[in-house]
Design a protein around this motif. Structure first.
Motif, PDB file in Angstrom:
ATOM      1  N   HIS A 172     -10.196  -8.325  15.032  1.00  0.00           N
ATOM      2  CA  HIS A 172     -10.181  -9.291  16.107  1.00  0.00           C
ATOM      3  C   HIS A 172      -9.075  -9.252  16.994  1.00  0.00           C
ATOM      4  N   TYR A 173      -7.840  -9.402  16.447  1.00  0.00           N
ATOM      5  CA  TYR A 173      -6.649  -9.321  17.160  1.00  0.00           C
ATOM      6  C   TYR A 173      -6.092  -7.991  17.681  1.00  0.00           C
ATOM      7  N   SER A 174      -6.493  -7.057  17.183  1.00  0.00           N
ATOM      8  CA  SER A 174      -6.378  -5.704  17.738  1.00  0.00           C
ATOM      9  C   SER A 174      -7.378  -5.527  19.003  1.00  0.00           C
ATOM     10  N   VAL A 175      -8.377  -6.025  19.111  1.00  0.00           N
ATOM     11  CA  VAL A 175      -9.121  -5.889  20.152  1.00  0.00           C
ATOM     12  C   VAL A 175      -8.859  -7.032  21.108  1.00  0.00           C
ATOM     13  N   ARG A 176      -8.370  -8.331  20.962  1.00  0.00           N
ATOM     14  CA  ARG A 176      -8.145  -9.447  21.739  1.00  0.00           C
ATOM     15  C   ARG A 176      -6.873  -9.499  22.225  1.00  0.00           C
ATOM     16  N   ALA A 177      -5.825  -8.995  21.388  1.00  0.00           N
ATOM     17  CA  ALA A 177      -4.474  -9.328  21.842  1.00  0.00           C
ATOM     18  C   ALA A 177      -4.261  -9.108  23.323  1.00  0.00           C
ATOM     19  N   ARG A 178      -4.494  -8.002  23.922  1.00  0.00           N
ATOM     20  CA  ARG A 178      -4.088  -8.018  25.247  1.00  0.00           C
ATOM     21  C   ARG A 178      -4.816  -8.994  26.129  1.00  0.00           C
TER      22      ARG A 178
END
Ligand code: NAD
Length: 461
Positions: A52-58
């Protein structure tokens, strides 16, 4: 490191934790006594969060543009910077989820992290630190310190720029006060006395199966597990029969395989609380429909999943968190009575509503004072919806994990406002605010007054 590299570390964590799961499942079972399926929940949780965070962090960290003070002349942009060093002080019940689960968003936000795992579950965290290093996290960006709460945990709280604390309400108050002394922020996920309501239109077998998982997963040592069951009068008989039958059929054991449903309690202290709460309730007139037995034949801290009825308000477990495999059933006559009973608690962490009518369920859910409410599920639906915030109200703490809000806990905000027009192009005089001020205070205050009126008339935000 740029965000792209930080996100890539999380991407690799996802793959490595799934690939190496059998090692960490063994470790977690040995350290906590939990059933393997409960340990697997942590592996799945960390993989889910890492992705989740690797996809959404940006998207979560992107600067935001806001209308400036003087619409054309001013532009304002809001940035999120890492706070610096985030301290994670974690308990023993979910040694992978409540350590890595908090460290990953903090790292992808650009922080360094210090984790103090609970002394009972230090090996799991040391394993996780090695995994992060193999996933490409630079040396020293995450550090693990080992030791007890009052000295080492407190020392972490005393040195970091933001505290992520998970544990009891009692200790949460100490941590909050200590962080406040240094004016650093803290996210506190504390205790709960979570309630489930079973409405009059349910399929009782489906509801009973869901309730068993919600009450006894991780031997009930789960912050979001259910300890109060409010069941509509019309189905309370059938539901109780099904629930007791399914509870009694749970297989207890501590083997490093998937043959048991419920593991051991994690410590002598947990067992003592469970025994005390059940004996106290029975002393006040409660009846035991299932369990209520310390199973020392299986291991020192095994306790059978326990179902109680007729628990009066004077019994400790009516209000206090047991944090074990013990649940009380209370009949209710209506939805309104159920909501009132659910909300009659100092805690507000998680709740559950079961009904065949999902719209009615969602409407009831919004009336419950809890940070998460699951309709036709006990806790996993909300916990696993990792884009949505997870956190409590009242004595269950403040702050959130998961979603953008969880990531934002470890960032500080900065507004950069740029004023244009003060310098004219190529040496020509500017036309900006300086011109306005040069008109003298009597004029510029009149101009400003008119400007404010126009902005209101145009409904400018
Ligand atoms: P506890 O408060 O005694 O200990 C929790 C953790 O805090 C331990 O790791 C301990 O070492 C540490 N600690 C103790 N004193 C400290 C201090 N002064 N400074 C910093 N850290 C300190 O609780 P416990 O009985 O071990 O754990 C069970 C409790 O934790 C339950 O009440 C449960 O609800 C809560 N819990 C909540 C969540 C959640 O997400 N909301 C998750 C797990 C556990």
């Amino acid at each position: 490191r740029p965000l792209r590299e930080r996100a890539a570390v999380l991407d690799r964590v996802h793959d490595l934790v799934l690939e190496r799961q059998s090692d960490v499942l063994d470790l977690m079972q040995i350290e906590t006594g939990k059933a393997r399926a409960s340990a697997f929940e942590e592996v799945a949780d960390v993989a889910n969060l890492a992705r989740h965070y690797s996809v959404r962090a940006r998207r979560y960290l992107a600067p935001r543009r806001e209308a400036g003070a003087f619409s054309v002349l001013t532009s304002a942009r809001v940035w999120r910077h890492p706070v610096g060093v985030v301290g994670v002080v974690a308990p023993w019940n979910y040694p992978l989820s409540l350590t890595l689960g908090d460290a990953l968003p903090a790292l992808v936000a650009g922080n360094a992290v210090i984790v103090r795992p609970d002394p009972q579950t230090s090996l799991t965290m040391l394993w996780a630190a090695e995994l992060l290093s193999d996933a490409g996290l630079p040396d020293g960006v995450l550090q693990v310190v080992l030791g007890d709460g009052p000295t080492v945990g407190a020392a972490v709280v005393d040195h970091v720029d933001h505290v992520m604390y998970t544990g009891s309400t009692r200790t949460g108050r100490v941590v909050a006060a200590q962080a406040a002394q240094r004016l650093v922020t803290a996210s506190l996920e504390l205790g709960g006395k979570n309630a489930m309501y079973v409405a009059d239109d349910v399929d009782v077998e489906a509801a009973a199966e869901g309730a068993v998982r919600a009450c006894f997963s991780n031997t009930g040592q789960l912050c979001v597990s259910i300890e109060r069951l409010y069941v509509h009068d019309r189905v309370v008989g059938a539901f109780t029969d099904a629930f007791v039958r399914r509870t009694a059929a749970l297989r207890l054991g501590s083997g490093l395989d998937y043959r048991s449903d419920v593991g051991s309690l994690t410590s002598a202290a947990q067992l003592a609380t469970v025994v005390e709460h059940v004996e106290d309730a029975v002393g006040h007139g409660a009846r035991v429909l299932a369990g209520g037995v310390h199973r020392s034949d299986l291991g020192p801290w095994f306790y059978e999943p326990t179902v109680l009825v007729d628990v009066p308000p004077e019994a400790r477990l009516f209000r206090e968190e047991t944090f074990g495999p013990v649940v009380a059933i209370y009949p209710v006559a209506s939805d309104d009575e159920a909501v009132a009973a659910m909300n009659d608690s100092e805690f507000g962490l998680n709740a559950s509503v079961w009904t065949a009518d999902t719209r009615r369920g969602a409407a009831l859910a919004r009336r419950v004072r809890a940070g998460t409410v699951n309709v036709n599920e006990g806790y996993a639906a909300a916990w696993g919806s990792v884009g949505a915030p997870q956190g409590g109200v009242g004595a269950s703490g403040y702050g959130h994990r998961h979603g953008r809000e969880g990531l934002w806990e470890t960032t500080r905000l900065q507004t950069v406002a740029v004023q244009r027009g003060t310098h004219g192009p190529a040496g020509l005089p500017g036309f900006g605010l300086r011109r306005l001020y040069e008109l003298g205070p009597e004029t510029w205050t009149r101009v400003l007054t008119e400007l404010l009126r126009v902005m209101k008339r145009l409904r400018m935000p």
